[in-house]
Design a protein around this motif. Sequence first.
Motif, PDB file in Angstrom:
ATOM      1  N   GLU A   1       1.095   9.064   8.821  1.00  0.00           N
ATOM      2  CA  GLU A   1       0.445   8.512  10.022  1.00  0.00           C
ATOM      3  C   GLU A   1      -0.359   7.262   9.689  1.00  0.00           C
ATOM      4  N   VAL A   2      -1.016   7.252   8.540  1.00  0.00           N
ATOM      5  CA  VAL A   2      -1.772   6.062   8.123  1.00  0.00           C
ATOM      6  C   VAL A   2      -0.810   4.896   7.886  1.00  0.00           C
ATOM      7  N   ALA A   3       0.303   5.155   7.238  1.00  0.00           N
ATOM      8  CA  ALA A   3       1.289   4.094   7.004  1.00  0.00           C
ATOM      9  C   ALA A   3       1.805   3.524   8.327  1.00  0.00           C
TER      10      ALA A   3
ATOM     11  N   PHE B   1      -0.907   1.302   9.786  1.00  0.00           N
ATOM     12  CA  PHE B   1      -0.939  -0.003   9.124  1.00  0.00           C
ATOM     13  C   PHE B   1       0.156  -0.901   9.692  1.00  0.00           C
ATOM     14  N   LYS B   2       1.367  -0.371   9.818  1.00  0.00           N
ATOM     15  CA  LYS B   2       2.476  -1.171  10.368  1.00  0.00           C
ATOM     16  C   LYS B   2       2.176  -1.648  11.784  1.00  0.00           C
ATOM     17  N   MET B   3       1.586  -0.772  12.596  1.00  0.00           N
ATOM     18  CA  MET B   3       1.237  -1.157  13.971  1.00  0.00           C
ATOM     19  C   MET B   3       0.192  -2.273  13.985  1.00  0.00           C
TER      20      MET B   3
ATOM     21  N   ASN C   1       4.048  -3.897   4.364  1.00  0.00           N
ATOM     22  CA  ASN C   1       4.477  -3.381   3.063  1.00  0.00           C
ATOM     23  C   ASN C   1       3.730  -2.090   2.743  1.00  0.00           C
ATOM     24  N   VAL C   2       4.163  -1.005   3.369  1.00  0.00           N
ATOM     25  CA  VAL C   2       3.514   0.294   3.212  1.00  0.00           C
ATOM     26  C   VAL C   2       4.540   1.365   2.843  1.00  0.00           C
ATOM     27  N   ALA C   3       4.046   2.405   2.187  1.00  0.00           N
ATOM     28  CA  ALA C   3       4.902   3.538   1.828  1.00  0.00           C
ATOM     29  C   ALA C   3       4.065   4.812   1.857  1.00  0.00           C
TER      30      ALA C   3
ATOM     31  N   TYR D   1       0.835  -1.199   0.000  1.00  0.00           N
ATOM     32  CA  TYR D   1       0.000   0.000   0.000  1.00  0.00           C
ATOM     33  C   TYR D   1       0.873   1.253   0.000  1.00  0.00           C
ATOM     34  N   ILE D   2       0.429   2.257  -0.760  1.00  0.00           N
ATOM     35  CA  ILE D   2       1.055   3.575  -0.757  1.00  0.00           C
ATOM     36  C   ILE D   2      -0.054   4.569  -0.439  1.00  0.00           C
TER      37      ILE D   2
END
Length: 122
Positions: A78-80, A83-85, A90-92, A66-67
């Motif tokens: 902050e959204v990325a 997501f990681k939390m 796999n975020v950017a 996701y980007i």
Amino acid sequence: MTNELEGIKQIDYKELNDLINSNSSEYVIDVREYEEYVEGHIPDIPLIPMSEIIDLIDQFEKDQPYIFVCRSGRRSQEVAKFFKMNGIENVANYEGGMLEWQDEIETGETNIIESISNLYKK
């Protein structure tokens, strides 16, 4: 040039534009508010407002890339991190946000996601 901020990959205008034009597997999501999106957004990029993502996080596929895009790159960052939390690694972040977007924009309600399942119908 790719760099990292707070453990999140940052991508610039050229990288995002190249990804969009290559039909890559990344899901690019605009996380601004509805009114901002309607005023102007990157063509074909769906909207899921940051304020709604919290309630939808469990519906996202954890193994997808996701980007995130917002106005300046701060909300999308902050959204990325969110997501990681929540186990989606796999975020950017598009670090420049719409302020840095140099290509075509569209207006109107062209791709507003009301159900996460609609996101995966590429």
